[in-house]
Every structure is written in C-alpha cells, then in structure tokens.
Design an enzyme around this catalytic site. Structure first.
Site: not given
Ligand code: NAP
Length: 341
Positions: A9, A80, A124, A158, A162
């Site tokens: 989504s 993902t 990322s 963040y 990752k």
C-alpha cells in the site's frame, strides 16, 4: 513468477506492484488492512488493467509469522514495508523497532517458505551515509562499499533505522543458503503517486515544496530518484538471477534550493517553492524551531554529496530520467488529483 511485496500500500510499493503486474507476474501484496479501500483501491484497479494478477494479504511487521500466508509458493520476496518518517514520535518505537523487528520477521518467514529463492530489500541511501559531511570524509564519492556510521537513535533516527535493518538483513542472509539477498538503496524518491494518499514523506515533501510551507531553505543537497526508476530496479532485481549486492539508485545529487528554483521557473506564479537561501549561521538559530539540532546543521548544511550510481545502470539496466521531469510529473499528479491547488 509468483512474487510477494510487503507494504504494497506504500508510495514506492504502488509503482513496484504496477511494474510487476505489467510484466505479467502474480503479485502477493501484504498490507496491514486489506479492507482499507483508500490504501489498496488503486492496486486493485491496476490489476484489472494489467496482464499480471494480484492477491492481497494482511500482515504486520511486528507480528512474527505474519507474512507466511502471503509468501507461500513465492519465488521472490520484495521487502519494502518500513516506516518512513522524518519528524516527531518515538524513534525507537516508531522507526527502529518496526524496521529491525519487521526485517527479522519478514526474513524469518522467507526462510520458512521453501519456494523463496531471493529476497529483494528496499533499503536506502540512508544506510550508505547519514550526514552530508560523510561524503567529504570518504574521498568525495560514496558507493556501495560505504555504510552509514554516524546516525544514532538521537541523531538522524530514520537513517539509523534503515542502517540497522539492512545490516540485520545481510547477517540473516549470510547465515543461510536457501535464498540470496539483493539490496536497493534509493535516494529521496519523487514522482507521481498512484494513490491519493498524502501521508507518505515523499508526497508530503513535494506538497510542502509547492504550497509555501518551506518558503526558504538552508543549503542542503541529497540524492534523488524517480519512483518509476525505483520500481523498474525492483522488477529487474526480481528477474535477473545474476543480480547481487547493494545498488545505489540516484539520478543525481541536487540542492533542495535548485529544485525550488526549477519549480518557480517552470510554473511562474503557480506554486510557492522555496527560493530564498537561509545562511548557515541563521540555520543554527532557526533549526530548533523546526525540530533540527545544532549537530544536524553542523554536519549537514552546506556540504556536497556525490554518489556513484553506475552499478544500478550496469547491472540492473536502470536509465535515469532528469530530476526536473520527475518534479514536474509529480506536481502535475498532485494538481490532477486535487491534492494541491
Ligand atoms: P510509505 O508510503 O510510508 O510506505 C511505507 C509502507 O510500510 C506502507 O505500506 C506501510 O503500511 C508499511 N508499514 C509501516 N509500518 C508497518 C507495519 N508495522 N506493518 C506492516 N506494514 C507497515 O513509504 P515509502 O516512501 O513508499 O517507503 C517504502 C520503502 O522505501 C521503505 O522501506 C522506505 O524506507 C524506503 N525508501 C523510501 C524512500 C523515499 O524517499 N520515499 C527513499 C529510500 C528508501 P500502511 O499502508 O498500512 O501504512
């Protein structure tokens, strides 16, 4: 192929699902709540139009065993799902736990599913470097051999989430030989969204750039990439058996203020992009008002970032479109969908 996509989504995953359906694959998408039409309606509409087929399953990163049903019979798992937010909240609970535990849970379910031969992880560039200054201290050009060594829970949480998640994925991959791991490391992803959701960071950022929420900016540059190239890379990583290792996905490293200037030039008087420059000394004073620290400004404002994205071109066949085109396509979608005036 039967291919699983976790977090189907999401903004990036929408295009990944589209690319896989266009290539005729059977996509097993996981979402937290498949009954939420606002989150999955666009995916069902894509499946109606494109040659591939789609099944949606309910799964949560924080629940062990949650992905088993969706992964059953799949050859490839594209992981993902991971929270992407740059502001507020509890960094441990909202970012690091779902990224790290979610990776452990998803990869454990991949290992428990005999048919899985490959896992493609959406990492990322934030796992390659944390602070813009790191580029300077590493010879001026970052590549796939580099790891973010500066982010912490209390500084750039963040990127930290990752980094720990990707490191854990490599650790798990190396401890088994059922599946191989291919990692994609996209820059800041922009470009039209397939849904009208506005809670994703990329979409929210472009809306803020266009609507005057960021009238001025300090010197900050970042790698960028079009969401359609990110999706193409995921599909190639799914299909190319020879793909391996990490892949930086970036069309180039461009200052935020340059993007603001392009918006002003290409759409005179129509949007309110950032065009005024905040000097670094003012950034130190203003940063706390916007939730940034003194340390953030010291190691991020005014530094050039350069990344080598050649591996993604050579080994996945990615061709990057110019960022200016990406920005204009994104603005056009936001206007068309009534999300900005
Ligand atoms: P997004 O639109 O916010 O999508 C995040 C996805 O993760 C959503 O599908 C969300 O599900 C799912 N998710 C979050 N917490 C979950 C949980 N506890 N259980 C199950 N699913 C959960 O973000 P995005 O920009 O597409 O990012 C997708 C991936 O790309 C992330 O791994 C992100 O780190 C990575 N990435 C993004 C960028 C970028 O600039 N956008 C750049 C580099 C890498 P719901 O729909 O239920 O909320």
């Amino acid at each position: 192929m039967r291919v699983a996509v976790t977090g189907a989504s999401g903004y990036v995953a929408g295009w990944v699902v589209r690319e896989l359906l266009a290539r005729g694959h059977h996509v097993c998408g996981t979402v937290r709540d498949p009954s939420r039409e606002d989150k999955v309606g666009h995916l069902r509409a894509l499946a109606d139009e494109l040659p591939g087929t789609l099944e949606l399953f309910s799964a949560d990163l924080m629940k062990p065993g949650s992905f088993r049903e969706a992964f059953a019979g799949c050859e490839v798992v594209l992981h993902t799902a991971s929270p992407f937010t740059l502001s507020g909240g509890d960094p441990e609970k909202d970012l690091v736990e779902p990224a790290l535990e979610g990776t452990r849970n998803a990869l454990a379910d991949a290992s428990a599913t005999e048919s899985v031969r490959r896992v493609v992880l959406t990492s990322s560039v934030a796992a390659v470097f944390g602070d813009a200054k790191e580029c300077q201290t590493r010879g001026g050009l970052l590549d796939e051999s580099h790891w973010n060594e500066t982010s912490r829970l209390d500084h750039m949480p963040y990127p930290y989430s990752k980094t720990v998640a990707e490191r854990e994925a490599w650790r798990i991959a190396e401890a088994q030989d059922q599946w191989d791991l291919v990692v994609l490391n996209p820059g800041f992803v922009m470009g039209p969204s397939l849904s009208t959701r506005v809670d994703g960071t990329s979409v929210e950022y472009m809306i803020n750039m266009a609507t005057g929420k960021m009238p001025a900016m300090w010197d900050f540059e970042t790698p960028w990439v079009d969401v359609r190239e990110v999706a193409f890379a995921h599909a190639e990583a799914t299909e190319r058996s020879e793909a391996s290792g990490r892949h930086i996905l970036s069309c180039g490293e461009v200052p935020m203020l340059t993007v603001g200037r392009w918006i002003a030039e290409d759409h005179p008087g129509r949007f309110k992009p950032p065009t005024r420059r905040i000097p670094k000394w003012v950034a130190y004073l203003a940063a706390p008002l916007f939730g940034f620290t003194f340390e953030y400004v010291r190691v991020n404002v005014g530094f050039e970032v350069r990344m080598d994205h050649g591996k993604s071109e050579r080994e996945l066949g990615v061709t990057y479109r110019p960022l200016r085109e990406t920005v204009n396509d994104h603005l056009e979608q936001l206007v068309r969908d009534g999300l900005i005036p």
